[in-house]
Design an enzyme around this catalytic site. Structure first.
Site, mmCIF file in Angstrom:
data_model
loop_
_atom_site.group_PDB
_atom_site.id
_atom_site.type_symbol
_atom_site.label_atom_id
_atom_site.label_comp_id
_atom_site.label_asym_id
_atom_site.label_seq_id
_atom_site.Cartn_x
_atom_site.Cartn_y
_atom_site.Cartn_z
ATOM 1 N N GLY A 1 58.013 50.405 33.132
ATOM 2 C CA GLY A 1 59.077 49.873 32.547
ATOM 3 C C GLY A 1 59.615 48.393 32.743
ATOM 4 N N SER A 2 58.476 47.609 33.228
ATOM 5 C CA SER A 2 58.688 46.523 33.016
ATOM 6 C C SER A 2 57.085 45.867 32.375
ATOM 7 C CB SER A 2 58.769 46.065 34.561
ATOM 8 O OG SER A 2 58.081 46.193 35.066
ATOM 9 N N GLU B 1 49.063 39.215 28.563
ATOM 10 C CA GLU B 1 49.189 37.740 28.774
ATOM 11 C C GLU B 1 50.194 37.336 28.619
ATOM 12 O OE1 GLU B 1 46.860 38.039 31.412
ATOM 13 O OE2 GLU B 1 44.724 38.098 30.991
ATOM 14 N N ASN C 1 48.841 31.457 33.659
ATOM 15 C CA ASN C 1 48.902 30.138 32.886
ATOM 16 C C ASN C 1 47.372 30.097 32.901
ATOM 17 O OD1 ASN C 1 51.562 29.119 32.529
ATOM 18 N ND2 ASN C 1 50.801 28.379 34.538
ATOM 19 N N GLY C 2 46.197 30.816 33.549
ATOM 20 C CA GLY C 2 45.114 30.784 33.516
ATOM 21 C C GLY C 2 44.933 31.220 32.191
ATOM 22 N N TYR D 1 44.089 43.421 37.304
ATOM 23 C CA TYR D 1 45.441 42.754 37.415
ATOM 24 C C TYR D 1 46.041 43.531 37.331
ATOM 25 C CZ TYR D 1 48.674 39.450 36.874
ATOM 26 O OH TYR D 1 49.860 38.560 36.847
ATOM 27 N N CYS D 2 47.707 44.096 38.367
ATOM 28 C CA CYS D 2 48.503 44.672 38.377
ATOM 29 C C CYS D 2 49.577 44.116 38.083
ATOM 30 C CB CYS D 2 47.528 45.877 38.840
ATOM 31 S SG CYS D 2 46.850 46.901 39.700
ATOM 32 N N ARG E 1 46.161 33.087 30.033
ATOM 33 C CA ARG E 1 46.790 32.422 28.896
ATOM 34 C C ARG E 1 45.794 32.046 28.042
ATOM 35 N NH1 ARG E 1 53.068 32.743 30.765
ATOM 36 N NH2 ARG E 1 53.044 34.186 30.530
#
Length: 378
Positions: free
Chosen positions: A127-128, A361, A237-238, A121-122, A240
């Site tokens: 910087g963010s 997350e 959400n999932g 997951y990218c 987390r």
């Protein structure tokens, strides 16, 4: 297993047995040698753990978010780091299954559910991090392709995985300019940074993912242009709940290790278990673990039911469970005294592996912002 159905108790038992037999005996070696245990994860996928909440028509298990939480908690008692990667992989497959079209679902999901291929997951960039909506990785549309440029940081599995779910900017600034593309390893212009040296989570590689004029077919875009940020947040959400569940497993294992140590270890002529202060601390640890578990399972049900308060409950559960479970693992280490600081004892690895759960997350500071914003908006 209190409050679980017979079927859920069965999932839990299968996952606990797998954790005890296939993961726990190798946990220390995977950590020390930084081994990404591909074959063990493929064995887990044979039990249906590669696409737990993905639809069955593309190879998923079609289980609920609560079932998923129970499974990840159980697996995490065997190796938290490996289970945490599996939770991210599951999130990626769910995103393709949920937001992809039929062709994309059938092209990507079966090999991911079997863990023949692995996903990353990218979202985060150098910087963010917490301010994900300010990401800069750009995808310029050219006919039937996008040309992707930029870089992502702290990517779990980066370099060793096969499929990259990438959030990138196809439009103007802010969240509405973000889209989601799926890239495959081997795409020209896709490269990786050095393998990061980390405090924990050593059974999964972490690298920067770099895009230099990567040409990606428009057919690899999930959803519409501008929908990427929404996809990312729904995935998180999932995610987390998943990472909170991994924290529960680490804390559960640590309580059992502390319980055993207090029974075996003697000081001042009697077992530590006879010391009332330590009895009280153990009781507090178990109480906080059960409270965290109930919060996580409540949020998992809300997410499954699509309730309006699901996002804030997921944030609360992630905040509470990851903070409390780290404190439980840390207290278990303290109860071991000097032994707890030795790598021969598993408790220190649970402490190291679980620490990052308060950061990823969405940091726990961001979780507080989400909850506060929800309260103040009434």
């Amino acid at each position: 297993s209190a409050g679980l159905t017979e079927e859920q108790k069965e999932f839990q038992k299968v996952a606990l047995d797998f954790a005890a037999k296939e993961m726990a005996p190798h946990m220390a070696e995977w950590d020390e040698k930084e081994i990404f245990p591909v074959e063990t994860m493929r064995k887990a996928a044979q039990l249906g753990f590669g696409g737990i909440y993905v639809k069955p028509d593309v190879g998923g298990s079609g289980l609920s978010r609560l079932d998923t939480s129970i499974i990840f908690e159980a697996l995490s008692t065997g190796c938290t780091s490996t289970t945490a990667y599996m939770s991210i992989h599951n999130m990626c497959v769910w995103m393709i299954d949920t937001f992809g079209n039929e062709e994309q679902r059938r092209r990507f999901c079966p090999s991911l559910c079997s863990m023949e291929k692995f996903a990353s997951y990218c979202l985060t960039e150098p910087g963010s991090g917490s301010d994900a909506a300010s990401l800069l990785t750009s995808a310029q549309r050219k006919g039937d392709t996008y040309v992707l440029n930029g870089s992502k940081a702290f990517i779990s599995g980066g370099g060793d995985t096969d499929v990259y779910v990438v959030m990138c900017r196809t439009g103007g600034p802010g969240p509405k300019g973000i889209s989601c593309l799926v890239l495959e390893k081997g795409t020209p212009g896709l490269s990786f940074g050095k393998k990061e040296k980390k405090v924990g989570w050593n059974s999964q590689p972490t690298r920067a993912v770099i895009f230099e004029d990567c040409v990606v077919p428009v057919g690899n875009r999930l959803g519409a242009e501008g929908q990427g940020f929404n996809i990312a947040m729904k995935g998180l959400n999932g995610g987390r709940i998943n990472i909170a569940s991994c924290s529960l497993g680490a804390a559960h294992a640590s309580v059992l290790l502390a319980q055993e140590h207090l029974t075996v270890r003697k000081q001042f002529g009697e077992p530590l278990a006879n010391n009332q202060y330590l009895q009280f601390r153990l009781a507090e640890m178990a109480t906080r673990l059960v409270a965290a578990r109930l919060m996580v399972r409540n949020a998992a049900r809300a997410l499954q039911e699509g309730r309006e308060d699901a996002a804030v409950l997921c944030s609360m559960a992630k905040l509470f469970a990851t903070d409390e479970c780290f404190a439980i693992c840390n207290q278990a280490l303290q109860m071991h005294g000097g032994y707890g600081y030795l790598k021969d004892y598993a408790v220190q690895q649970f402490v190291r592996d679980i620490r990052v759960h308060q950061i990823l997350e969405g940091t726990n500071e961001v979780m507080r912002m989400i909850v506060a914003r929800n309260l103040l908006q009434g």
